[in-house]
Structures are given as C-alpha cells and as structure tokens.
Design an enzyme around this catalytic site. Structure first.
Site, mmCIF file in Angstrom:
data_model
loop_
_atom_site.group_PDB
_atom_site.id
_atom_site.type_symbol
_atom_site.label_atom_id
_atom_site.label_comp_id
_atom_site.label_asym_id
_atom_site.label_seq_id
_atom_site.Cartn_x
_atom_site.Cartn_y
_atom_site.Cartn_z
ATOM 1 N N CYS A 187 0.735 -1.283 -0.095
ATOM 2 C CA CYS A 187 -0.088 -0.009 -0.199
ATOM 3 C C CYS A 187 0.864 1.277 -0.192
ATOM 4 C CB CYS A 187 -1.047 -0.035 1.121
ATOM 5 S SG CYS A 187 -2.366 0.854 0.796
ATOM 6 N N HIS A 201 -3.670 -4.764 0.416
ATOM 7 C CA HIS A 201 -2.947 -5.398 1.567
ATOM 8 C C HIS A 201 -2.936 -6.864 1.515
ATOM 9 C CE1 HIS A 201 -2.432 -1.577 3.913
ATOM 10 N NE2 HIS A 201 -3.422 -1.332 3.301
ATOM 11 N N GLU A 204 -1.406 -8.950 3.273
ATOM 12 C CA GLU A 204 -1.126 -9.410 4.406
ATOM 13 C C GLU A 204 -2.469 -10.029 5.052
ATOM 14 O OE1 GLU A 204 -0.676 -6.318 3.511
ATOM 15 O OE2 GLU A 204 -1.299 -5.080 5.465
HETATM 16 N N1 GLN Z 1 -1.894 6.570 2.925
HETATM 17 C C1 GLN Z 1 -2.219 6.012 1.609
HETATM 18 C C2 GLN Z 1 -3.509 6.345 1.274
HETATM 19 O O1 GLN Z 1 -4.481 6.473 1.850
HETATM 20 C C3 GLN Z 1 -1.793 4.371 2.013
HETATM 21 C C4 GLN Z 1 -2.702 3.590 2.772
HETATM 22 C C5 GLN Z 1 -2.480 2.459 3.355
HETATM 23 O O2 GLN Z 1 -0.955 2.232 3.468
HETATM 24 N N2 GLN Z 1 -2.909 1.885 4.049
HETATM 25 O O3 GLN Z 1 -3.859 5.706 0.032
#
Ligand code: GLN
Length: 548
Positions: A393, A522, A524
C-alpha cells in the site's frame, strides 16, 4: 442444531491473549466438524476501528466487505482459515447508533427506549443475526476489556439475559491472568479470584477459567481456584505462554478443553469427535513445518508505528508480521523480523548500510508525511542493491515515488498526500475520495474491502499467484496516477496487476530485480498459516536465495 453461544471475557488485565484463546477455541471446535462464528465486541464508542491510531489500538484489520475492525478479526481468520464479514465486529458505537436511528424512525412504537433492556437486546439481535448468516453451531463472543469495567457491563448483561432464557446452550469463559511476582517467585491466584467475583457481580458465573501465565497451573492451584471460584477443576484450563500462537489449540486440547466445551454446551461428543492425536492433520502438519524450519530469514520492516522511544513493536503491523512468518515457514526458514524506524533512516545515513545485512526489506502501509523520506531511502537502497523488496500500500506508492524521482528524472515527484503542490503527482487522490475529504467524511470513507486485480501474464506477480486474476483487500485514498503510467513503464516499471473495472494500478514490479513488488492492496490480510499468501511466499523464496 440450535446455536450455542460461548461468551469469553477477560480478567485481571487486558493484553493477555484473549483473542488468541478465542481463535484457538474456534479452531478446535471447527476441527471437530462444528460451524463456528467468532464475534468481537469492543466497548468503545467508535463505530469502527478505522479512525483509531494504530499505535494506541493496534492494526486496523479490514474484512472482505470493507469493515475496518479490531485486529482480533485477523486472528480469527488466520486460525479458522475462513473469511469473516463486518457483522463479526460489534462496538458500543454501532449499537447506540442503531438504537437511536430506530427510535428516530418510531421503531419502538412510541415507548420509552431504555439502556436496559434495549441496548443488550440490540446486542443479542446482532449475535443471532451472525448465527443465522453463518448457520453457526457455535457463536464465540469475545467481550473486549476485563470483567469489572464499567464499559462492557451492557455486553455482560446481554450474556446474562441470553443465559437466563437458555441455560443449557450458553456458556461463559473467563480468560484470566496469574502473575508470578518477582519477589514471591510463585503463581498467585488471588487476582483471578477477584476477577471471578467481578463477573459474578454482573450476574455471571463462569463455566471455564482459562489461566494465562508464564507457566502451567499446578494441581494445588487448580484446586484452589476451583474451590474459591466455583468452577470444576476440569474446566480450569492451564494456558502457559506458548513459543508461538499457533501452538495454542494443541495446548488447549491437551487440557481436554474441546470435550469440556461440548459437555457444557450440550453438544454430542460422539457426533463431534476430537480428531485423533488431538488436533486435525492440516494443523498438525503446520506445527511440524514450523518446528522443522531452520536457517534464519532476516527481514527488516521499515515503519513508524513503533512504541515511542522504546523500539518495542506495537501491534500496528500484526498481519504483516504473521504473513511474513507464514511465508518464511513455507520455504522452510525461521523468520527473524527486525524493526527499523523510518525516521532514524532520515537522521542517520549510516543506518542505511545496516539494511544490506537483511535477506529482504518490507515497507508496510502507512499515512502522512512522518518518516516518508526515510522509507524512500530504504526503497532506493533495496532497488539499487538488489535486495528483495515488498511494498504494501503506502510502501508501493512510495516505491513509485522513488522510481519517478530517481529513475524517470521527475524531480520533486511525490504523493499529494504529503505534498499537495508537487510538480509530479505520481500518486494522487481518487476523485470521490477527494470529495469525501473535502466534506470531512472521514470514518469509513477510504477505498475499502475486496477488489479485483487482473494479473499480467508471466509477470512476477502472475507467477506467484499462478492465476490470471485475483481479489485483494484495500484500505487507502490515493492511487497511482494514470497520467504517469506511460513514463514509469517506459523506464522499466511493470504494472503487473490492474483493477479491470476502473483501470487502477494494483501491482507495480521491477523486472530484472531479484524481487521488487509493490501492491496497492494489503495481501497480508489474506495470508493464513494453512494458506500462506502467494506474494509473501514468493518474497520469502527470493529472500532465501539472497547471499549476504
Ligand atoms: N496513505 C495511503 C493512502 O491513503 C496508503 C494507505 C495505506 O497504506 N493503507 O492511500
């Protein structure tokens, strides 16, 4: 079968592994052939966990249907090897919100709506709803906090009301802590006795005590607890610290917890028999795989949600850590995870050289500007020194920023999350997310839950998944800006996963590098000990090959 309910509450203090206890109970019941539905109740007013600081509250886990919930949901999914929905996560905030909305719509027919019984009744309605949706034989309800706390009293009241209506099918377990004070050197039962009393004053007598402690409970202490707490000795379960959490179901079965639960809940133990050897074969194989793993796989996690000052890891990256373990075990290695503070990499450039000592580097999700330049340095180091890299992410977004700046020559490239005025907004906010932000709709407003991802044939990602398409869970507001896709690809970054419905980049990788993969989602969150996530396995494989 009529659904049974097991309420699990904590005693003495929090953070002693109640979630793992619930997950392990779920596992042993599932292994007997029962359909289990775990539910987490959190006593806070927040409607979900999405708005909470991970340093304070741990990881925000996201379900397939996009609910941002407590990290225990992740434990349940990992132990059960099943995906759960937002219905499995209940908060005080949700309960009150529903009751108040219903009242405003005259749903209570003009009568006075009261804390008791209307609040516990809404809790019970939701638990029954989960049972119905999952066609559950057993619903396990984990009540957050500890007995005697003001906050969770209404949930205990729900348990009391349910048990009053149906004493044969409702049971209560107390997961309590037995300290071994340094000066005394032996295990003390008194705090647990008091916790039981606190529970009794809420009208609940526990059927089980799960005795957490550094050591096993000895026979005299079991007897003592039985005597003072009114719980059969056979239902006092010793739960000493385990070397790793996946061992706990076996420890419970050694204490015959499964049989005792079935008896207490009036479930036929002839029909739902204990698997031979105590736990079912796939789980046994998992434990064997963990025991046999040898040779370290040293992975550095570059983040910022560490307890301040101390370097003690908070739970903020719980699923990432577990997924890394699953991946390492899958390739026969013993995972050694080291936390690197991104801000330290900003202050001290020599700290960067340390990164070369690892088999792999991982930059997990995150928000905001703190530590970003440190993460960018680490990513550059991984790219240039050909160290296997996985970016999750924010980690993926920053790997795009780094590549744009240092390979594509787009100086000052950034994500608009950190620099809204950047000349090269390679990562930019989605239009609908921008509108929500402007209207200050923050809770539950990210791109959340499961989305499709088409995989580019013969990419690193496609080979890892052994598929043409997959689905992964999301939690973010920003995206790779498609206006920059062309130049990024021309300079050698491959967009190997794309959401086909909206043409959004899901995976970016660097061909020719031993392993350099970033995911907008994600992965994970979907890794399970019995089914390690393919990208974590591929990452571990590449890391294991690295000569340091
Ligand atoms: N801050 C980034 C976004 O909002 C990544 C979010 C995250 O890593 N969950 O897109």
């Amino acid at each position: 079968m009529i659904t049974r309910y097991l309420f699990v509450t904590g005693g003495v203090m929090s953070g002693i592994g109640k979630g793992i206890a619930v997950s392990s109970i779920a596992r042993i019941l599932k292994d007997r052939g029962l359909r289990v539905a775990p539910v987490k109740i959190d006593p806070y007013i927040n409607v979900d966990a999405g708005t909470m600081n991970p340093l304070e509250h741990g990881e925000v886990f996201v379900t397939e249907d996009g609910m941002e919930c407590d990290q225990d949901l992740g434990n349940y999914e990992r132990f059960l090897d099943e995906s759960l929905t937002g219905h499995h996560s209940i908060t005080t905030g949700q309960i009150y919100q529903t009751v108040i909305t219903r009242e405003r719509n005259l749903g209570y027919g003009g009568r006075c709506v009261e804390v008791v019984p209307d609040i516990p009744n809404e809790v019970i309605r939701r638990l029954r709803e989960v049972a119905r949706r999952r066609r559950a034989d057993v619903v396990i309800v984990e009540v957050g906090g500890t007995a005697g706390e003001y906050q969770n009293i209404l949930f205990l009241e729900a348990a009391r009301l349910m048990r009053r209506g149906n004493p044969r099918h409702i049971a209560v377990a107390l997961v309590s802590y037995l300290p071994i004070p340094h000066a005394v050197g032996e295990m003390k039962t008194k705090p647990t006795q008091q916790a039981v009393r606190a529970l009794q004053s809420a009208g609940l007598q526990p059927d089980f005590i799960i005795a957490r402690g550094a050591q096993s409970l000895d026979a005299p202490r079991k007897r003592k607890l039985a005597l003072f707490c009114n719980v059969d000795e056979a239902r006092i379960i010793s739960a000493p610290d385990a070397e790793y959490i996946y061992r706990v179901p076996e420890l419970f079965e050694r204490e015959r917890l499964g049989d005792r639960l079935l008896e207490t809940l009036h479930i036929s133990s002839r029909r739902y028999r204990r698997p031979s050897g105590g736990i079912a074969a796939p789980w046994r194989r998992l434990l064997r795989r963990i025991d046999r793993a040898h040779g370290e796989l040293r992975i550095a996690l570059i983040g910022k949600y560490f307890a301040t000052g101390s370097f003690v890891l908070s739970d903020a990256y719980l699923s990432v850590i577990e997924a890394l373990k699953h991946g390492a075990w899958a390739v026969g290695r013993r995972p050694v995870l080291v936390w690197i503070d991104a801000e330290q990499l900003e202050r001290d450039t020599r700290a960067l050289a340390v990164l070369g000592k690892f088999h792999g580097l991982l930059v997990p999700g995150g928000f905001g500007g703190r530590g970003v330049e440190g993460k960018l340095r680490a990513i550059r180091f991984a790219r240039e020194h050909r160290i296997p890299f996985l970016g999750l992410c924010y980690g993926m977004q920053l790997s795009v920023v780094e590549f744009a700046r240092n390979v594509c020559g787009l100086s000052g490239a950034h994500t608009t999350e950190v620099n809204p005025k950047t000349r090269h907004p390679v990562i930019d906010i989605l239009p609908e997310q921008e509108r929500l932000l402007r209207e200050r709709v923050l809770g539950g407003s990210m791109r959340l839950g499961l989305f499709r991802c088409a995989l580019r044939p013969s990419s690193v990602a496609a080979r890892a998944y052994k598929a043409r398409e997959t689905q992964e869970r999301h939690r973010h507001r920003y995206e790779l800006n498609n206006a920059y896709r062309e130049i990024l690809e021309r300079k050698g970054m491959r967009m190997s996963g794309v959401n086909p419905d909206r043409d959004l980049v899901e995976i970016a990788e660097l061909p020719g590098h031993p392993f350099f993969v970033g995911t907008q989602f994600h992965p994970e969150l979907q890794s399970r000990p019995l089914h390690p996530h393919p990208l974590f396995v591929a990452f571990a494989k590449a890391a294991a090959r690295r000569k340091r």
